[in-house]
Design a protein around this motif. Structure first.
Motif, PDB file in Angstrom:
ATOM      1  N   GLU A  34     -38.990 -44.008 -84.645  1.00  0.00           N
ATOM      2  CA  GLU A  34     -39.289 -44.738 -85.880  1.00  0.00           C
ATOM      3  C   GLU A  34     -40.098 -43.879 -86.851  1.00  0.00           C
ATOM      4  O   GLU A  34     -39.794 -43.825 -88.049  1.00  0.00           O
ATOM      5  CB  GLU A  34     -40.055 -46.015 -85.543  1.00  0.00           C
ATOM      6  CG  GLU A  34     -40.277 -46.911 -86.734  1.00  0.00           C
ATOM      7  CD  GLU A  34     -40.937 -48.225 -86.334  1.00  0.00           C
ATOM      8  OE1 GLU A  34     -41.709 -48.732 -87.162  1.00  0.00           O
ATOM      9  OE2 GLU A  34     -40.691 -48.726 -85.227  1.00  0.00           O
ATOM     10  N   LEU A  35     -41.098 -43.187 -86.346  1.00  0.00           N
ATOM     11  CA  LEU A  35     -41.910 -42.323 -87.200  1.00  0.00           C
ATOM     12  C   LEU A  35     -41.063 -41.212 -87.813  1.00  0.00           C
ATOM     13  O   LEU A  35     -41.140 -40.946 -89.013  1.00  0.00           O
ATOM     14  CB  LEU A  35     -43.056 -41.715 -86.393  1.00  0.00           C
ATOM     15  CG  LEU A  35     -43.964 -40.742 -87.143  1.00  0.00           C
ATOM     16  CD1 LEU A  35     -44.731 -41.458 -88.248  1.00  0.00           C
ATOM     17  CD2 LEU A  35     -44.916 -40.054 -86.178  1.00  0.00           C
ATOM     18  N   LEU A  36     -40.232 -40.586 -86.994  1.00  0.00           N
ATOM     19  CA  LEU A  36     -39.417 -39.465 -87.472  1.00  0.00           C
ATOM     20  C   LEU A  36     -38.350 -39.901 -88.469  1.00  0.00           C
ATOM     21  O   LEU A  36     -38.086 -39.206 -89.444  1.00  0.00           O
ATOM     22  CB  LEU A  36     -38.750 -38.760 -86.292  1.00  0.00           C
ATOM     23  CG  LEU A  36     -39.694 -37.994 -85.381  1.00  0.00           C
ATOM     24  CD1 LEU A  36     -39.010 -37.664 -84.067  1.00  0.00           C
ATOM     25  CD2 LEU A  36     -40.202 -36.733 -86.069  1.00  0.00           C
ATOM     26  N   ARG A  37     -37.744 -41.036 -88.231  1.00  0.00           N
ATOM     27  CA  ARG A  37     -36.645 -41.477 -89.098  1.00  0.00           C
ATOM     28  C   ARG A  37     -37.133 -42.229 -90.326  1.00  0.00           C
ATOM     29  O   ARG A  37     -36.547 -42.115 -91.387  1.00  0.00           O
ATOM     30  CB  ARG A  37     -35.674 -42.331 -88.298  1.00  0.00           C
ATOM     31  CG  ARG A  37     -34.999 -41.492 -87.218  1.00  0.00           C
ATOM     32  CD  ARG A  37     -33.570 -41.847 -86.986  1.00  0.00           C
ATOM     33  NE  ARG A  37     -32.910 -40.829 -86.192  1.00  0.00           N
ATOM     34  CZ  ARG A  37     -32.288 -41.058 -85.051  1.00  0.00           C
ATOM     35  NH1 ARG A  37     -32.233 -42.271 -84.566  1.00  0.00           N
ATOM     36  NH2 ARG A  37     -31.703 -40.068 -84.407  1.00  0.00           N
ATOM     37  N   THR A  90     -35.153 -26.527 -93.182  1.00  0.00           N
ATOM     38  CA  THR A  90     -35.231 -26.769 -91.735  1.00  0.00           C
ATOM     39  C   THR A  90     -35.707 -28.156 -91.315  1.00  0.00           C
ATOM     40  O   THR A  90     -35.307 -28.640 -90.251  1.00  0.00           O
ATOM     41  CB  THR A  90     -36.166 -25.744 -91.061  1.00  0.00           C
ATOM     42  OG1 THR A  90     -37.490 -25.882 -91.609  1.00  0.00           O
ATOM     43  CG2 THR A  90     -35.656 -24.329 -91.247  1.00  0.00           C
ATOM     44  N   GLU A  91     -36.566 -28.799 -92.091  1.00  0.00           N
ATOM     45  CA  GLU A  91     -37.220 -30.001 -91.573  1.00  0.00           C
ATOM     46  C   GLU A  91     -36.262 -31.142 -91.277  1.00  0.00           C
ATOM     47  O   GLU A  91     -36.426 -31.846 -90.281  1.00  0.00           O
ATOM     48  CB  GLU A  91     -38.330 -30.481 -92.512  1.00  0.00           C
ATOM     49  CG  GLU A  91     -39.129 -31.596 -91.879  1.00  0.00           C
ATOM     50  CD  GLU A  91     -40.364 -31.981 -92.644  1.00  0.00           C
ATOM     51  OE1 GLU A  91     -40.544 -33.201 -92.819  1.00  0.00           O
ATOM     52  OE2 GLU A  91     -41.136 -31.102 -93.060  1.00  0.00           O
ATOM     53  N   GLY A  92     -35.248 -31.341 -92.102  1.00  0.00           N
ATOM     54  CA  GLY A  92     -34.313 -32.437 -91.853  1.00  0.00           C
ATOM     55  C   GLY A  92     -33.643 -32.315 -90.495  1.00  0.00           C
ATOM     56  O   GLY A  92     -33.582 -33.279 -89.722  1.00  0.00           O
ATOM     57  N   ALA A  93     -33.143 -31.135 -90.180  1.00  0.00           N
ATOM     58  CA  ALA A  93     -32.471 -30.922 -88.892  1.00  0.00           C
ATOM     59  C   ALA A  93     -33.464 -31.018 -87.733  1.00  0.00           C
ATOM     60  O   ALA A  93     -33.139 -31.553 -86.671  1.00  0.00           O
ATOM     61  CB  ALA A  93     -31.772 -29.568 -88.873  1.00  0.00           C
ATOM     62  N   LEU A  94     -34.678 -30.520 -87.939  1.00  0.00           N
ATOM     63  CA  LEU A  94     -35.690 -30.611 -86.887  1.00  0.00           C
ATOM     64  C   LEU A  94     -36.062 -32.061 -86.601  1.00  0.00           C
ATOM     65  O   LEU A  94     -36.193 -32.472 -85.454  1.00  0.00           O
ATOM     66  CB  LEU A  94     -36.939 -29.817 -87.269  1.00  0.00           C
ATOM     67  CG  LEU A  94     -36.780 -28.295 -87.286  1.00  0.00           C
ATOM     68  CD1 LEU A  94     -38.029 -27.635 -87.862  1.00  0.00           C
ATOM     69  CD2 LEU A  94     -36.487 -27.772 -85.895  1.00  0.00           C
ATOM     70  N   ARG A  95     -36.212 -32.860 -87.657  1.00  0.00           N
ATOM     71  CA  ARG A  95     -36.510 -34.289 -87.478  1.00  0.00           C
ATOM     72  C   ARG A  95     -35.391 -34.971 -86.710  1.00  0.00           C
ATOM     73  O   ARG A  95     -35.644 -35.752 -85.792  1.00  0.00           O
ATOM     74  CB  ARG A  95     -36.665 -34.980 -88.836  1.00  0.00           C
ATOM     75  CG  ARG A  95     -38.003 -34.831 -89.480  1.00  0.00           C
ATOM     76  CD  ARG A  95     -37.969 -35.560 -90.831  1.00  0.00           C
ATOM     77  NE  ARG A  95     -39.183 -35.380 -91.566  1.00  0.00           N
ATOM     78  CZ  ARG A  95     -40.166 -36.277 -91.617  1.00  0.00           C
ATOM     79  NH1 ARG A  95     -40.050 -37.410 -90.968  1.00  0.00           N
ATOM     80  NH2 ARG A  95     -41.248 -36.038 -92.320  1.00  0.00           N
ATOM     81  N   ASP A  96     -34.158 -34.691 -87.125  1.00  0.00           N
ATOM     82  CA  ASP A  96     -33.011 -35.299 -86.448  1.00  0.00           C
ATOM     83  C   ASP A  96     -32.989 -34.926 -84.968  1.00  0.00           C
ATOM     84  O   ASP A  96     -32.747 -35.771 -84.106  1.00  0.00           O
ATOM     85  CB  ASP A  96     -31.704 -34.868 -87.109  1.00  0.00           C
ATOM     86  CG  ASP A  96     -31.488 -35.502 -88.477  1.00  0.00           C
ATOM     87  OD1 ASP A  96     -32.207 -36.471 -88.813  1.00  0.00           O
ATOM     88  OD2 ASP A  96     -30.605 -35.021 -89.209  1.00  0.00           O
ATOM     89  N   GLY A  97     -33.244 -33.658 -84.661  1.00  0.00           N
ATOM     90  CA  GLY A  97     -33.243 -33.197 -83.273  1.00  0.00           C
ATOM     91  C   GLY A  97     -34.319 -33.871 -82.445  1.00  0.00           C
ATOM     92  O   GLY A  97     -34.077 -34.310 -81.313  1.00  0.00           O
TER      93      GLY A  97
END
Length: 194
Positions: A34-37, A90-97
């Motif tokens: 929840e925090l990441l998304r 980079t941050e979008g992909a890192l968050r998704d991962g």
């Protein structure tokens, strides 16, 4: 909970959790997802796979939430422009991962039989997973410990401070959870090393 081990015949990583422990892990992983998304600066609903791979419209400033700032530190501390560009790419992909890894914990527990709501005393959940899934759990344990440590203000070599706290301090229970996730992480590392 005795921790993770390697199954002799299948080679899979296994563990048994009480219903309470499994539900606690599901809750922690759910909060991380929840925090990441919910805090993502850019919606990630690009349908074309190639377009999604080439989407470099991520955030350019450090997150305000201290947990997210810890999970996504500034890459170039003394160069704001380079740091902003690095974060954008980079941050979008890192968050998704990271969110996908935490979701893997939830999915694994539910696939093993953890019900949506715990109503049964004495429920035990046996988890068996192949190495790639176990590695996702391991990465998520790191993220969960960082999140808990940040929220609690845990610092290196401050164990005496935590030991001296009275049992009725609400932070003590959260610190115990932080330590427990560390134990899980340690046994999972050992199991993966076998």
């Amino acid at each position: 909970m005795s921790g993770f081990a390697r199954h002799r015949r299948s080679g899979h990583v296994i563990a048994t959790f009480s219903g309470f422990e499994a539900d606690l892990l599901r809750s922690l992983a759910g909060q991380l997802v929840e925090l990441l998304r919910n805090e993502a600066a850019v919606p990630r609903n690009v349908e074309d796979t190639f377009e999604a791979m080439m989407d470099f419209s991520g955030p350019t400033s450090a997150p305000e939430d201290p947990v997210l700032a810890r999970l996504f530190p500034t890459a170039y501390e003394h160069d704001d422009e380079a740091a902003a560009e690095f974060r954008r790419f980079t941050e979008g992909a890192l968050r998704d991962g990271k969110a996908d890894g935490a979701a893997t914990i939830i999915d694994t527990l539910e696939d093993a039989g953890l019900p949506p709501e715990l109503t049964e005393d004495g429920l035990m959940i046996d988890v068996e997973m192949e190495e790639p899934v176990a590695e996702a759990w391991l990465r998520s344990f790191t993220d969960l410990r960082l999140a808990l440590a940040t929220r609690l203000g845990v610092e290196e070599d401050d164990e005496d401070l935590w030991e001296a706290m009275p049992d009725d301090d609400p932070r003590v229970q959260a610190y115990d959870i932080y330590q427990w996730v560390g134990l899980l992480q340690e046994t999972l590392v050992d199991a993966l090393s076998e």
